[in-house]
Design a protein around this motif. Sequence first.
Motif, short mmCIF file in Angstrom:
data_model
loop_
_atom_site.label_atom_id
_atom_site.label_comp_id
_atom_site.label_asym_id
_atom_site.label_seq_id
_atom_site.Cartn_x
_atom_site.Cartn_y
_atom_site.Cartn_z
N ASP A 107 77.84 66.25 16.30
CA ASP A 107 77.69 67.67 16.61
C ASP A 107 78.16 67.97 18.03
OD1 ASP A 107 76.69 70.34 15.89
OD2 ASP A 107 75.18 69.97 17.45
N GLU A 108 77.85 67.06 18.96
CA GLU A 108 78.28 67.22 20.34
C GLU A 108 79.81 67.21 20.44
OE1 GLU A 108 77.98 64.81 24.62
OE2 GLU A 108 76.93 64.05 22.83
N TYR A 109 80.43 66.29 19.73
CA TYR A 109 81.91 66.19 19.75
C TYR A 109 82.54 67.44 19.16
CZ TYR A 109 86.61 64.27 19.09
OH TYR A 109 87.96 64.06 19.14
N ASN A 110 81.97 67.92 18.03
CA ASN A 110 82.52 69.12 17.39
C ASN A 110 82.47 70.32 18.33
OD1 ASN A 110 83.39 68.23 14.85
ND2 ASN A 110 81.32 68.27 14.02
N LYS A 111 81.35 70.47 19.04
CA LYS A 111 81.21 71.60 19.95
C LYS A 111 82.20 71.51 21.11
CE LYS A 111 76.36 72.68 18.96
NZ LYS A 111 74.96 72.63 19.48
N LEU A 112 82.46 70.29 21.56
CA LEU A 112 83.35 70.10 22.70
C LEU A 112 84.83 70.23 22.34
CD1 LEU A 112 81.73 67.13 24.66
CD2 LEU A 112 82.14 69.43 25.54
N PHE A 113 85.20 69.63 21.21
CA PHE A 113 86.63 69.48 20.91
C PHE A 113 87.11 70.09 19.60
CE2 PHE A 113 85.67 65.70 23.60
CZ PHE A 113 86.41 66.08 24.70
N CYS A 114 86.30 70.05 18.54
CA CYS A 114 86.78 70.48 17.23
C CYS A 114 86.66 71.99 17.07
CB CYS A 114 86.04 69.74 16.12
SG CYS A 114 86.50 68.00 16.03
N ASN A 115 87.42 72.68 17.88
CA ASN A 115 87.46 74.14 17.84
C ASN A 115 88.75 74.57 18.52
OD1 ASN A 115 86.99 74.68 20.83
ND2 ASN A 115 85.19 73.42 20.33
N PRO A 116 89.12 75.84 18.41
CA PRO A 116 90.39 76.28 19.03
C PRO A 116 90.25 76.62 20.50
CG PRO A 116 89.41 78.08 17.80
CD PRO A 116 88.52 76.88 17.57
N TYR A 117 89.02 76.75 20.98
CA TYR A 117 88.81 77.32 22.33
C TYR A 117 89.10 76.32 23.45
CZ TYR A 117 86.73 80.81 19.35
OH TYR A 117 86.54 81.73 18.35
N ASN A 118 88.94 75.05 23.16
CA ASN A 118 89.25 74.06 24.19
C ASN A 118 90.75 74.07 24.49
OD1 ASN A 118 88.34 71.88 25.93
ND2 ASN A 118 89.50 70.51 24.58
N ALA A 119 91.57 74.12 23.43
CA ALA A 119 93.03 74.20 23.63
C ALA A 119 93.42 75.53 24.25
CB ALA A 119 93.75 74.01 22.29
N ALA A 120 92.73 76.61 23.84
CA ALA A 120 93.02 77.94 24.39
C ALA A 120 92.67 78.01 25.88
CB ALA A 120 92.24 79.00 23.62
N ARG A 121 91.66 77.23 26.28
CA ARG A 121 91.24 77.21 27.67
C ARG A 121 92.36 76.72 28.59
NH1 ARG A 121 86.92 74.17 26.94
NH2 ARG A 121 85.67 75.97 26.34
N TYR A 122 93.19 75.83 28.06
CA TYR A 122 94.29 75.28 28.84
C TYR A 122 95.61 76.03 28.62
CZ TYR A 122 91.20 71.33 29.77
OH TYR A 122 90.16 70.55 30.19
N GLY A 123 95.59 77.07 27.79
CA GLY A 123 96.82 77.82 27.52
C GLY A 123 97.69 77.20 26.46
N TYR A 124 97.19 76.15 25.77
CA TYR A 124 97.97 75.53 24.70
C TYR A 124 97.94 76.38 23.43
CZ TYR A 124 97.37 71.48 27.79
OH TYR A 124 97.35 70.63 28.87
N ILE A 125 96.98 77.24 23.31
CA ILE A 125 96.90 78.25 22.25
C ILE A 125 96.95 79.61 22.94
CG2 ILE A 125 95.41 79.29 20.49
CD1 ILE A 125 96.67 76.70 19.56
N ASP A 126 97.87 80.47 22.50
CA ASP A 126 98.05 81.76 23.16
C ASP A 126 96.95 82.75 22.81
OD1 ASP A 126 100.64 81.32 24.54
OD2 ASP A 126 101.34 80.99 22.50
#
Length: 519
Positions: free
Chosen positions: A464-483
């Motif tokens: 559950d901890e891993y999913n919240k941290l990484f398995c979502n679109p917002y982590n990539a969006a945070r770095y601009g990898y998702i527009d």
Amino acid sequence: MSQLEKVKELIALREKARLGGGEKRIEAQHAKGKYTARERIAIVLDEGSFEEFDMFVEHRCTNFGMEKTKFLGDGVVTGCGTIDGRLVYIFAQDFTVIAGSLSETLAMKICKVMDMAMKVGAPCIGINDSGGARIQEGINALAGYAEIFQRNILSSGVIPQISGIFGPCAGGAVYSPALTDFNIMTEGTSYMFLTGPKVVKTVTGEDVTQEELGGASVHTTKSGVAHFSVENEDDGLSLIRHLMSFLPSNNREETPRKECTDPISRMDDLLNDIIPDNPNKAYDMYEVIGSLIDSGEFLEVHAAYAKNIIIGFARFNGQSVGIVANQPKYMAGVLDINASRKAARFVRFCDAFNIPIVTLVDVPGFLPGTAQEYGGVIVHGAKLLYAYGEATVPKVTVTLRKSYGGSHIVMSCKQLRGDINYAWPSAEIAVMGADGAVEVLYAKEIKADPDPVKQAEAYAAKKDEYNKLFCNPYNAARYGYIDDVIEPRNTRFRVIRALEQLRTKHQVNPAKKHDNLPL
């Protein structure tokens, strides 16, 4: 001879040429369920548009008494015409004339229309129905094939090349269709192979029929040599016309636009619910594609080959685009050797002809196993990576659900010069899924507790901890990898707006003689 008599002679010669090998051979062709070369041309082109070249050409061979067997046109009908008013060049081998076998002069006729197509920037269509090289001509027949192949190579990426295999295509003859952009085969009446059943039997002892060795089903499901399989020639010729509607005439033109009656702001609430809550459960990517594109019109390429990835042509707001999409319903949408090859060639075709690429991503990774590794999945996966990385056409990517590890990179990520990268709220963009990650990161820590119940609780907590941290679109969006993270039902409008934004895109790769992609 008077002028009137000369005109009558011309008319008589034209009638003789149009009969090809004669009425009996035409009847034999029809008895096999096949059209003649001229009938095929008449069906595929706009009515009355065909202009024929070299109707009076005859072969020059005198070996084995061939000087006694001559036909006007010498086994191939060549010329130009229009499809939906657009110029195309075409040749159709005539099986009624010495089995359509290739002679020096027959090759010369084909080369002439190929040269003309290149000169004016028009697509070239070849309809194959031939017994192969004309043995009586020896090396001249082989030289003729090589001349054709050289023109296929020079035309590649400059003008679209489409091959219809509507009869036999064996030996060296198979290389011309193999070098073209799209191959269409008819079921039951066409076959392609380098060595026929008799040679196979002699060399390997294997008993195999023509259909089993090189029929339409073999090449559309197993080898991937053919892109389309059709029930009959009418369907095949109609398909050529339909395919042409998505393609520009050459690499300097934009794709043809079609009037769009499907609202660009149309929303489909189905998309908000299509991703299952269970990440291991499949859904049908065809439903997503059908919902996004204009009027649900999708021309799939390689439909029966490497079904774990979908490729084909569609339109957004009337603009022709190429679609690449993982198919979760087949092998969970995993990438493998065949899927990588299939998608890579399609991406390169689209890039060569200024066709924007829309990529729909739901990929858990590459298929593991010795069969894939021994087969060179690294190199084949690199082909798709390379194809996306070198493409300079507009690239719009939408991540629907899984996008893990190397397969995330390969599927048109931002770092491969993806122009607009969107994600749905259900997207999971990470190095790997939670199950695998917890095994790698916390296996020793979890197993240190001898209580199985506490092990399960700890595993669930870490997952559950891993999913919240990484398995979502917002982590990539945070770095601009998702527009942007977008609402699924609004995807059609966002893709269309992205494509409109990119219409004036201009990007050039570094100057080079040619690339050295991992073949």
